[in-house]
Write a protein that holds these residues in place. Sequence first.
Motif, PDB file in Angstrom:
ATOM      1  N   ILE A   1      18.500  28.198 -39.813  1.00  0.00           N
ATOM      2  CA  ILE A   1      18.453  27.299 -38.657  1.00  0.00           C
ATOM      3  C   ILE A   1      18.063  28.099 -37.425  1.00  0.00           C
ATOM      4  CG2 ILE A   1      19.710  25.631 -37.214  1.00  0.00           C
ATOM      5  CD1 ILE A   1      21.549  25.063 -39.565  1.00  0.00           C
ATOM      6  N   ALA A   2      17.092  27.596 -36.691  1.00  0.00           N
ATOM      7  CA  ALA A   2      16.687  28.226 -35.436  1.00  0.00           C
ATOM      8  C   ALA A   2      16.760  27.186 -34.333  1.00  0.00           C
ATOM      9  CB  ALA A   2      15.273  28.782 -35.556  1.00  0.00           C
ATOM     10  N   GLU A   3      17.120  27.658 -33.149  1.00  0.00           N
ATOM     11  CA  GLU A   3      17.203  26.742 -32.012  1.00  0.00           C
ATOM     12  C   GLU A   3      16.103  27.072 -31.017  1.00  0.00           C
ATOM     13  OE1 GLU A   3      20.829  26.958 -29.778  1.00  0.00           O
ATOM     14  OE2 GLU A   3      20.273  25.267 -28.519  1.00  0.00           O
ATOM     15  N   GLN A   4      15.357  26.054 -30.660  1.00  0.00           N
ATOM     16  CA  GLN A   4      14.354  26.193 -29.617  1.00  0.00           C
ATOM     17  C   GLN A   4      14.852  25.472 -28.378  1.00  0.00           C
ATOM     18  OE1 GLN A   4      10.858  24.933 -32.099  1.00  0.00           O
ATOM     19  NE2 GLN A   4       9.808  26.017 -30.458  1.00  0.00           N
ATOM     20  N   LYS A   5      14.098  25.615 -27.298  1.00  0.00           N
ATOM     21  CA  LYS A   5      14.487  24.959 -26.055  1.00  0.00           C
ATOM     22  C   LYS A   5      14.643  23.452 -26.254  1.00  0.00           C
ATOM     23  CE  LYS A   5      11.856  26.954 -23.091  1.00  0.00           C
ATOM     24  NZ  LYS A   5      10.791  27.186 -22.137  1.00  0.00           N
TER      25      LYS A   5
ATOM     26  N   ARG B   1      25.293  33.172 -28.395  1.00  0.00           N
ATOM     27  CA  ARG B   1      25.134  33.080 -29.842  1.00  0.00           C
ATOM     28  C   ARG B   1      24.941  34.481 -30.397  1.00  0.00           C
ATOM     29  NH1 ARG B   1      22.818  27.840 -28.989  1.00  0.00           N
ATOM     30  NH2 ARG B   1      24.703  26.598 -29.064  1.00  0.00           N
TER      31      ARG B   1
ATOM     32  N   PHE C   1      31.865  33.299 -35.720  1.00  0.00           N
ATOM     33  CA  PHE C   1      31.131  33.941 -34.639  1.00  0.00           C
ATOM     34  C   PHE C   1      30.083  33.043 -33.987  1.00  0.00           C
ATOM     35  CE2 PHE C   1      32.605  37.771 -36.854  1.00  0.00           C
ATOM     36  CZ  PHE C   1      33.154  38.428 -35.771  1.00  0.00           C
ATOM     37  N   ARG C   2      29.558  32.120 -34.735  1.00  0.00           N
ATOM     38  CA  ARG C   2      28.464  31.329 -34.218  1.00  0.00           C
ATOM     39  C   ARG C   2      28.974  30.264 -33.256  1.00  0.00           C
ATOM     40  NH1 ARG C   2      26.793  28.604 -38.397  1.00  0.00           N
ATOM     41  NH2 ARG C   2      26.505  30.515 -39.543  1.00  0.00           N
ATOM     42  N   GLY C   3      28.435  30.272 -32.079  1.00  0.00           N
ATOM     43  CA  GLY C   3      28.866  29.297 -31.095  1.00  0.00           C
ATOM     44  C   GLY C   3      28.275  27.947 -31.405  1.00  0.00           C
ATOM     45  N   GLY C   4      29.084  26.947 -31.452  1.00  0.00           N
ATOM     46  CA  GLY C   4      28.565  25.589 -31.566  1.00  0.00           C
ATOM     47  C   GLY C   4      28.252  25.140 -32.969  1.00  0.00           C
ATOM     48  N   LEU C   5      27.259  25.734 -33.590  1.00  0.00           N
ATOM     49  CA  LEU C   5      26.827  25.272 -34.901  1.00  0.00           C
ATOM     50  C   LEU C   5      27.912  25.499 -35.933  1.00  0.00           C
ATOM     51  CD1 LEU C   5      24.161  24.283 -36.421  1.00  0.00           C
ATOM     52  CD2 LEU C   5      24.068  26.633 -37.200  1.00  0.00           C
TER      53      LEU C   5
ATOM     54  N   ALA D   1      12.619  30.859 -29.969  1.00  0.00           N
ATOM     55  CA  ALA D   1      13.661  30.345 -30.855  1.00  0.00           C
ATOM     56  C   ALA D   1      14.758  31.375 -31.080  1.00  0.00           C
ATOM     57  CB  ALA D   1      13.056  29.930 -32.185  1.00  0.00           C
ATOM     58  N   LYS D   2      15.975  30.847 -31.140  1.00  0.00           N
ATOM     59  CA  LYS D   2      17.126  31.697 -31.437  1.00  0.00           C
ATOM     60  C   LYS D   2      17.569  31.406 -32.865  1.00  0.00           C
ATOM     61  CE  LYS D   2      19.181  30.341 -27.705  1.00  0.00           C
ATOM     62  NZ  LYS D   2      20.239  29.922 -26.761  1.00  0.00           N
ATOM     63  N   VAL D   3      17.853  32.436 -33.627  1.00  0.00           N
ATOM     64  CA  VAL D   3      18.283  32.227 -35.008  1.00  0.00           C
ATOM     65  C   VAL D   3      19.784  31.925 -35.024  1.00  0.00           C
ATOM     66  CG1 VAL D   3      18.513  33.299 -37.280  1.00  0.00           C
ATOM     67  CG2 VAL D   3      16.458  33.690 -35.926  1.00  0.00           C
ATOM     68  N   LEU D   4      20.145  30.759 -35.546  1.00  0.00           N
ATOM     69  CA  LEU D   4      21.560  30.393 -35.638  1.00  0.00           C
ATOM     70  C   LEU D   4      22.120  30.671 -37.024  1.00  0.00           C
ATOM     71  CD1 LEU D   4      21.711  26.937 -33.796  1.00  0.00           C
ATOM     72  CD2 LEU D   4      21.868  29.207 -32.824  1.00  0.00           C
ATOM     73  N   LEU D   5      21.255  30.581 -38.014  1.00  0.00           N
ATOM     74  CA  LEU D   5      21.692  30.788 -39.390  1.00  0.00           C
ATOM     75  C   LEU D   5      20.521  31.343 -40.179  1.00  0.00           C
ATOM     76  CD1 LEU D   5      23.962  30.281 -41.522  1.00  0.00           C
ATOM     77  CD2 LEU D   5      22.983  28.033 -41.878  1.00  0.00           C
TER      78      LEU D   5
ATOM     79  N   PRO E   1      25.370  21.559 -32.237  1.00  0.00           N
ATOM     80  CA  PRO E   1      26.069  21.770 -30.966  1.00  0.00           C
ATOM     81  C   PRO E   1      25.641  20.818 -29.848  1.00  0.00           C
ATOM     82  CG  PRO E   1      24.664  23.655 -31.504  1.00  0.00           C
ATOM     83  CD  PRO E   1      24.539  22.694 -32.621  1.00  0.00           C
TER      84      PRO E   1
ATOM     85  N   PHE F   1      26.021  20.320 -41.376  1.00  0.00           N
ATOM     86  CA  PHE F   1      26.162  21.134 -40.179  1.00  0.00           C
ATOM     87  C   PHE F   1      26.452  20.249 -38.975  1.00  0.00           C
ATOM     88  CE2 PHE F   1      23.197  23.163 -43.048  1.00  0.00           C
ATOM     89  CZ  PHE F   1      23.713  24.442 -43.144  1.00  0.00           C
TER      90      PHE F   1
ATOM     91  N   LEU G   1      27.435  29.087 -24.290  1.00  0.00           N
ATOM     92  CA  LEU G   1      28.071  30.055 -25.182  1.00  0.00           C
ATOM     93  C   LEU G   1      27.050  31.092 -25.636  1.00  0.00           C
ATOM     94  CD1 LEU G   1      30.160  27.721 -27.446  1.00  0.00           C
ATOM     95  CD2 LEU G   1      31.066  29.675 -26.223  1.00  0.00           C
TER      96      LEU G   1
ATOM     97  N   PHE H   1      32.566  33.899 -41.951  1.00  0.00           N
ATOM     98  CA  PHE H   1      32.298  34.808 -40.844  1.00  0.00           C
ATOM     99  C   PHE H   1      31.380  34.149 -39.818  1.00  0.00           C
ATOM    100  CE2 PHE H   1      33.919  38.366 -43.253  1.00  0.00           C
ATOM    101  CZ  PHE H   1      34.327  39.233 -42.253  1.00  0.00           C
ATOM    102  N   ASP H   2      30.321  33.551 -40.363  1.00  0.00           N
ATOM    103  CA  ASP H   2      29.317  32.927 -39.500  1.00  0.00           C
ATOM    104  C   ASP H   2      29.943  31.866 -38.608  1.00  0.00           C
ATOM    105  OD1 ASP H   2      27.580  34.509 -40.766  1.00  0.00           O
ATOM    106  OD2 ASP H   2      26.580  32.942 -41.917  1.00  0.00           O
TER     107      ASP H   2
END
Lengths: 135, 155
Positions: B54-58, A4, B34-38, A81-85, B118, B115, A2, B30-31
């Motif tokens: 919140i940040a997602e890394q590999k 983001r 739009f936010r996929g998964g989380l 890193a991708k910012v999710l929130l 995902p 939370f 998906l 809103f978040d």
Amino acid sequence: MLMRFDLPRTYDSLLDDVMRWDVRPTTRSFSPAVDVAEQENEMVVRMELPGVKKEDVKIVFENDVLTISGERKPYEIPDDAKVLLNEMRVRQFSRSIEFGPDIDAARISAGMDNGILRVILPKAEAARPRTIEVK
Amino acid sequence: MALIRWNHTRDLPSWPSEVFGLQRDVNRMFDNFFRGGLQDDSTELSAWTPAVDIAEQKDAYLVKVELPGVRKEDVKITLESSILTIRGEKKQDTETATENYHRVERCYGSFQRSFTLPTTVKADRIEAVYKDGILNITLPKAEEAKPKQIEVKVK
């Protein structure tokens, strides 16, 4: 996978753009929450400054006014890193609190612990409560 | 001791927490859309809502929670079927019994944020560190959740 969409940051920058059109020059500042308590011999100011380093805080006491200002700098996140929130606000802050003339300015002290700035303003000798013994 | 005079011109406006709370709720709506998964599953039971990044890394999720003045022992982190919950209580740090308040803007009481992650994480490898009023949680992703690269040979 998906896609983001980094809405909070997009929304923020949009809002910031709108703010810039304001007639007043905006300083992009926020007001951290503060508690002011009076104890027997001192006034205590407690300000919430999570993630703020003590070297980034400036405290000035002038003409009975305590001014706490500084900057909350962004923390580092890894490049991949991708910012999710993103709800935390990083920007300048400034608060001014007026006190009476009974503060002993020379003895003001401050400390930082667990994201709380604590400023202690001792009362001048004349302003402290006195117990008078009845003879 | 003289009373503190509240000076409009000098003092920047301090918004009541409800205004921020409402703004945060709307933002969250809103978040979530739009936010996929989380997914933010926070309930309305909280007395106040701490800000979360919140940040997602590999290979991991990095969660930061703003908890100024909250004691480490008053925070509880749980993970239950991919729902991460951070709850606890902020107690008023009264120093003496004779303290009189001239101004109380900080919020106290219980808080909770939840939370739905995902992807699956290694529950036994979650680490949390509390420093300078910020709770940092690192959740390593489970092996099957990490992105895999497959090379396809073109003939």
